[in-house]
Structure formats: structure tokens, C-alpha cells
Motif scaffolding. Structure first.
Motif, PDB file in Angstrom:
ATOM      1  N   ALA A  85       3.343   5.779  -5.741  1.00  0.00           N
ATOM      2  CA  ALA A  85       3.300   5.794  -7.201  1.00  0.00           C
ATOM      3  C   ALA A  85       2.304   6.833  -7.714  1.00  0.00           C
ATOM      4  O   ALA A  85       2.572   7.528  -8.700  1.00  0.00           O
ATOM      5  CB  ALA A  85       2.950   4.407  -7.740  1.00  0.00           C
ATOM      6  N   VAL A  86       1.157   6.949  -7.039  1.00  0.00           N
ATOM      7  CA  VAL A  86       0.177   7.971  -7.438  1.00  0.00           C
ATOM      8  C   VAL A  86       0.762   9.353  -7.187  1.00  0.00           C
ATOM      9  O   VAL A  86       0.675  10.253  -8.036  1.00  0.00           O
ATOM     10  CB  VAL A  86      -1.156   7.799  -6.684  1.00  0.00           C
ATOM     11  CG1 VAL A  86      -2.130   8.921  -7.045  1.00  0.00           C
ATOM     12  CG2 VAL A  86      -1.773   6.438  -6.983  1.00  0.00           C
ATOM     13  N   ARG A  87       1.385   9.523  -6.046  1.00  0.00           N
ATOM     14  CA  ARG A  87       2.005  10.806  -5.709  1.00  0.00           C
ATOM     15  C   ARG A  87       3.098  11.151  -6.733  1.00  0.00           C
ATOM     16  O   ARG A  87       3.188  12.285  -7.189  1.00  0.00           O
ATOM     17  CB  ARG A  87       2.576  10.747  -4.294  1.00  0.00           C
ATOM     18  CG  ARG A  87       2.961  12.084  -3.729  1.00  0.00           C
ATOM     19  CD  ARG A  87       3.419  11.990  -2.272  1.00  0.00           C
ATOM     20  NE  ARG A  87       2.279  11.788  -1.373  1.00  0.00           N
ATOM     21  CZ  ARG A  87       2.100  10.722  -0.607  1.00  0.00           C
ATOM     22  NH1 ARG A  87       2.977   9.739  -0.578  1.00  0.00           N
ATOM     23  NH2 ARG A  87       1.041  10.635   0.171  1.00  0.00           N
ATOM     24  N   ALA A 132       0.601   9.715   8.726  1.00  0.00           N
ATOM     25  CA  ALA A 132       2.022   9.646   9.086  1.00  0.00           C
ATOM     26  C   ALA A 132       2.721   8.495   8.359  1.00  0.00           C
ATOM     27  O   ALA A 132       3.849   8.655   7.876  1.00  0.00           O
ATOM     28  CB  ALA A 132       2.176   9.499  10.597  1.00  0.00           C
ATOM     29  N   LEU A 133       2.065   7.359   8.261  1.00  0.00           N
ATOM     30  CA  LEU A 133       2.666   6.199   7.600  1.00  0.00           C
ATOM     31  C   LEU A 133       2.796   6.375   6.091  1.00  0.00           C
ATOM     32  O   LEU A 133       3.752   5.902   5.481  1.00  0.00           O
ATOM     33  CB  LEU A 133       1.856   4.936   7.887  1.00  0.00           C
ATOM     34  CG  LEU A 133       1.915   4.399   9.307  1.00  0.00           C
ATOM     35  CD1 LEU A 133       0.878   3.300   9.506  1.00  0.00           C
ATOM     36  CD2 LEU A 133       3.312   3.874   9.620  1.00  0.00           C
ATOM     37  N   PHE A 134       1.822   7.057   5.496  1.00  0.00           N
ATOM     38  CA  PHE A 134       1.771   7.163   4.038  1.00  0.00           C
ATOM     39  C   PHE A 134       2.296   8.484   3.494  1.00  0.00           C
ATOM     40  O   PHE A 134       2.319   8.676   2.293  1.00  0.00           O
ATOM     41  CB  PHE A 134       0.324   6.952   3.547  1.00  0.00           C
ATOM     42  CG  PHE A 134      -0.114   5.521   3.584  1.00  0.00           C
ATOM     43  CD1 PHE A 134      -0.014   4.716   2.457  1.00  0.00           C
ATOM     44  CD2 PHE A 134      -0.625   4.960   4.743  1.00  0.00           C
ATOM     45  CE1 PHE A 134      -0.422   3.388   2.483  1.00  0.00           C
ATOM     46  CE2 PHE A 134      -1.031   3.634   4.783  1.00  0.00           C
ATOM     47  CZ  PHE A 134      -0.931   2.848   3.651  1.00  0.00           C
ATOM     48  N   ALA A 168       0.808  -1.220   0.000  1.00  0.00           N
ATOM     49  CA  ALA A 168       0.000   0.000   0.000  1.00  0.00           C
ATOM     50  C   ALA A 168       0.841   1.270   0.000  1.00  0.00           C
ATOM     51  O   ALA A 168       0.534   2.224  -0.723  1.00  0.00           O
ATOM     52  CB  ALA A 168      -0.963   0.001   1.180  1.00  0.00           C
ATOM     53  N   ILE A 169       1.889   1.321   0.792  1.00  0.00           N
ATOM     54  CA  ILE A 169       2.712   2.537   0.851  1.00  0.00           C
ATOM     55  C   ILE A 169       3.340   2.813  -0.516  1.00  0.00           C
ATOM     56  O   ILE A 169       3.321   3.949  -0.995  1.00  0.00           O
ATOM     57  CB  ILE A 169       3.750   2.438   1.985  1.00  0.00           C
ATOM     58  CG1 ILE A 169       3.016   2.510   3.334  1.00  0.00           C
ATOM     59  CG2 ILE A 169       4.790   3.541   1.871  1.00  0.00           C
ATOM     60  CD1 ILE A 169       3.894   2.299   4.549  1.00  0.00           C
TER      61      ILE A 169
END
Length: 177
Positions: free
Chosen positions: A42-44, A78-80, A36-37
Motif C-alpha cells: 500500500a505504501v509502495r 525477497a518476500l516484500f 505486512a506484505i
């Protein structure tokens, strides 16, 4: 199917971005789903705004407070590395709101907050309500089934991916349904 790169990608939270812990009010229990991260990164990296659209009926049911949900969301942020918009539905299934997925309200609000056309958004989620919300808002969706996803939801989804990384590749290629 969309044509061309979407204007934004919206993710479901529980079961899509993070492991689904029913009615989770404890930030310490937040764990990213496999890949997920990297998928969000990748979108960012593609330069698209990203958001989260999440049903949180535990608030209406008295099982969680809004503050607990916000604390869990802050941990996810925070995680992402942070999301550009968070849309949370605090209502129960019987409340008749316009925001609880599969209603379009959260997708429409997220698109407005991001300044994009809802028809150019892709919602990535793990259940039929995520797909339904995307379609109700005029957007597209990619379903990433989990063991709790019903077979009929998979059969009804136009675009299905085996994992979040593949879902993002489908979304960025403009192949969401």
C-alpha cells in the motif's frame, strides 16, 4: 501530528514486518507478520519510498555476523518486493552510538539515502524505541503493539494502531504523531 502525506515510510523489521525471532541469523525462519506484505504494498502503491531501520545488537554481542543479518534482510527483501534503503545498527545498548534506536541516526541516514526531509518521515514500529527514534529525528511514528510492547510505551505513543494495515492508513493520511 504530521500534515499531509509523508515523504517516506520507514519500518522496523523484527516484530513489525516479520515475526520476531530473537537474534535471527537464518533466512529460513523469516515469516511476515499478518498483513505486512499488503501494508508495504500500500505504501509502495502510494508512490512513497520505503525503508527499514533495524537494531541488530546480536552482531555486537557475538551472536550473529553481519553476513547473517544481511542474509535475513535479503530474505525480507525477497518476500516484500524490496526496500529502497536498509539501515542497520550493529551496536549493543552500551556502545553509545548515534544509530541505535531510540537515537535518530538510522532515521536520519534513511531519510538522506531516500532524499527526503526527516521531518516528513513516518516510522512504523512495535516498541517505544521506534517511536523515540522517529521523534528524535524530527519525524513522526505509529506504534503497532505486540505482546512484547510495554504498556507505558503504548501510553506514551501519540499514534497507535491495532495492526500494520491500519498503521499504514494512519501514516498515509498524515495522522501519525
Amino acid at each position: 501530528m504530521t500534515s499531509g502525506t509523508p515523504a517516506a515510510v520507514l519500518f522496523d523489521r523484527d516484530g513489525t514486518l516479520v515475526v520476531d525471532v530473537p537474534y535471527n541469523g537464518d533466512p529460513e525462519l523469516v515469516a511476515p507478520m499478518p498483513g505486512a506484505i499488503d501494508a508495504v504494498a500500500a505504501v509502495r502503491a502510494a508512490g512513497l519510498p520505503i525503508g527499514v531501520v533495524s537494531n541488530q545488537s546480536g552482531i555486537a554481542r557475538g551472536l550473529l555476523t553481519r553476513e547473517q543479518v544481511d542474509a535475513v534482510n535479503a530474505r525480507v527483501d525477497a518476500l516484500f518486493g524490496g526496500f529502497d534503503t536498509w539501515q542497520v545498527c550493529p551496536h549493543g545498548p552500551e556502545d553509545g552510538c548515534d544509530c541505535r534506536k531510540p537515537a535518530p541516526g538510522m532515521v536520519l541516514r534513511a531519510a538522506a539515502a531516500l532524499g527526503v526531509d526527516p521531518a516528513r518521515t513516518v516510522v512504523i514500529g512495535d516498541i517505544g524505541a521506534d517511536v523515540g527514534a522517529a521523534h528524535a529525528a524530527g519525524g513522526t511514528a505509529v506504534l503497532v503493539p505486540t505482546p512484547t510492547t510495554r504498556h507505558e510505551e503504548v501510553a506514551a505513543a501519540g499514534a497507535v494502531a491495532p495492526d500494520l494495515g491500519t498503521a499504514v492508513r494512519i501514516a498515509l493520511a498524515g495522522d501519525a504523531a
